[in-house]
Design a protein around this motif. Structure first.
Motif, PDB file in Angstrom:
ATOM      1  N   ASN A 191     -10.397   2.909  -3.216  1.00 60.16           N
ATOM      2  CA  ASN A 191      -9.957   4.302  -3.269  1.00 60.16           C
ATOM      3  C   ASN A 191      -8.597   4.383  -3.931  1.00 60.16           C
ATOM      4  OD1 ASN A 191      -7.735   4.309  -1.256  1.00 60.16           O
ATOM      5  ND2 ASN A 191      -9.398   3.718   0.120  1.00 60.16           N
ATOM      6  N   PHE A 192      -8.195   5.597  -4.248  1.00 60.51           N
ATOM      7  CA  PHE A 192      -6.902   5.861  -4.856  1.00 60.51           C
ATOM      8  C   PHE A 192      -5.934   6.546  -3.899  1.00 60.51           C
ATOM      9  CE2 PHE A 192      -9.201   5.620  -9.002  1.00 60.51           C
ATOM     10  CZ  PHE A 192      -8.354   4.728  -9.632  1.00 60.51           C
ATOM     11  N   THR A 193      -6.384   6.903  -2.710  1.00 67.92           N
ATOM     12  CA  THR A 193      -5.542   7.694  -1.822  1.00 67.92           C
ATOM     13  C   THR A 193      -4.507   6.831  -1.122  1.00 67.92           C
ATOM     14  OG1 THR A 193      -7.160   7.489  -0.058  1.00 67.92           O
ATOM     15  CG2 THR A 193      -7.291   9.456  -1.426  1.00 67.92           C
ATOM     16  N   LEU A 194      -3.279   7.296  -1.126  1.00 65.32           N
ATOM     17  CA  LEU A 194      -2.201   6.573  -0.472  1.00 65.32           C
ATOM     18  C   LEU A 194      -2.337   6.634   1.044  1.00 65.32           C
ATOM     19  CD1 LEU A 194       0.822   7.607  -2.704  1.00 65.32           C
ATOM     20  CD2 LEU A 194      -0.269   5.372  -2.570  1.00 65.32           C
ATOM     21  N   GLU A 195      -2.974   7.673   1.595  1.00 70.97           N
ATOM     22  CA  GLU A 195      -3.120   7.791   3.045  1.00 70.97           C
ATOM     23  C   GLU A 195      -3.926   6.624   3.587  1.00 70.97           C
ATOM     24  OE1 GLU A 195      -4.145  10.574   1.044  1.00 70.97           O
ATOM     25  OE2 GLU A 195      -2.116  11.351   1.182  1.00 70.97           O
ATOM     26  N   ALA A 196      -5.000   6.247   2.918  1.00 72.98           N
ATOM     27  CA  ALA A 196      -5.820   5.133   3.379  1.00 72.98           C
ATOM     28  C   ALA A 196      -5.004   3.848   3.362  1.00 72.98           C
ATOM     29  CB  ALA A 196      -7.061   4.985   2.495  1.00 72.98           C
ATOM     30  N   LYS A 197      -4.176   3.694   2.363  1.00 71.30           N
ATOM     31  CA  LYS A 197      -3.323   2.515   2.274  1.00 71.30           C
ATOM     32  C   LYS A 197      -2.346   2.497   3.446  1.00 71.30           C
ATOM     33  CE  LYS A 197      -0.156   0.351  -1.002  1.00 71.30           C
ATOM     34  NZ  LYS A 197       0.505   0.504  -2.282  1.00 71.30           N
ATOM     35  N   ASP A 198      -1.758   3.661   3.778  1.00 73.50           N
ATOM     36  CA  ASP A 198      -0.811   3.741   4.883  1.00 73.50           C
ATOM     37  C   ASP A 198      -1.491   3.445   6.215  1.00 73.50           C
ATOM     38  OD1 ASP A 198       1.174   4.362   3.110  1.00 73.50           O
ATOM     39  OD2 ASP A 198       1.067   6.531   3.432  1.00 73.50           O
ATOM     40  N   GLU A 199      -2.730   3.936   6.406  1.00 78.43           N
ATOM     41  CA  GLU A 199      -3.450   3.675   7.654  1.00 78.43           C
ATOM     42  C   GLU A 199      -3.738   2.188   7.805  1.00 78.43           C
ATOM     43  OE1 GLU A 199      -6.928   6.121   7.639  1.00 78.43           O
ATOM     44  OE2 GLU A 199      -5.766   7.980   7.624  1.00 78.43           O
ATOM     45  N   GLU A 200      -4.123   1.510   6.716  1.00 79.11           N
ATOM     46  CA  GLU A 200      -4.375   0.078   6.782  1.00 79.11           C
ATOM     47  C   GLU A 200      -3.115  -0.671   7.157  1.00 79.11           C
ATOM     48  OE1 GLU A 200      -6.047  -1.331   3.126  1.00 79.11           O
ATOM     49  OE2 GLU A 200      -7.643   0.155   3.150  1.00 79.11           O
TER      50      GLU A 200
END
Length: 193
Positions: free
Chosen positions: A142-151
């Motif tokens: 994905n490209f979303t930064l939110e998913a990166k922050d959740e991980e």
């Protein structure tokens, strides 16, 4: 949302054309893209007048291909898995794929999952366009930064739950290196008889 709405427009936009409004000006090539408007490319002067408070990224050229600085795009996209390059002392990534013949891969162990281009690092894609194609094909990126922050937050929680005994104290920084010494006067070997 795996892909921001403006990304596909960015990847299909033609850059480096002459601005219709400011064609006679010195910096009139259309190399800017507004993430808020998601319209066509525009020039430096159009940015001042029409996109003053918008999120704008500048597109650059490298070997006839469009690139964007990592420092600009990583603020708005998760760029994990995309190959980056250093060009003119700036870390950049390509917008779209740059296929190469299979014979030219030189046995590289890392290749782009979409176009087959050999890669320098162990990443999955050669460009933002190939990552988009990979998302559309597999849906496992994905490209979303939110998913990166959740991980990242999940990893931090796991570390917190671990025992304090497992955590090592930070290592001290290395001592500063000695100043570079200049060579003295060169000495010649004695002449032989």
């Amino acid at each position: 949302m795996l892909v921001p709405p403006w990304l596909e427009q960015l990847l299909t936009t033609s850059f480096f054309t002459v601005c219709r409004t400011h064609g006679d000006a010195a910096r009139s090539e259309c190399n800017m893209f507004c993430l808020d408007c998601s319209g066509d490319a525009f020039c430096f002067y159009c940015r001042s007048s029409g996109h003053k408070d918008h999120q704008v990224i500048q597109i650059r050229r490298s070997s006839y291909h469009d690139v964007v600085r990592v420092s600009e795009v990583q603020k708005v996209l998760d760029i994990n898995g995309v190959q980056t390059y250093v060009i003119n002392s700036a870390r950049v990534m390509f917008l779209n794929e740059r296929p190469q013949p299979k014979a030219g891969s030189k046995g590289s162990p890392h290749i782009c999952e979409i176009c087959g281009r050999s890669l320098l690092d162990p990443v999955r894609f050669c460009s933002l366009g190939c990552k988009l194609a990979g998302i559309n094909r597999n849906g496992d990126a994905n490209f979303t930064l939110e998913a990166k922050d959740e991980e990242a937050m999940g990893r931090r929680e796991e570390l917190r739950e671990g025992s304090q005994q497992d955590i090592c104290p930070p290592t001290p920084p290395p001592p500063p290196s000695a100043a570079r010494r200049r060579k003295g006067i060169p000495h010649r070997a004695p002449f032989g008889s």
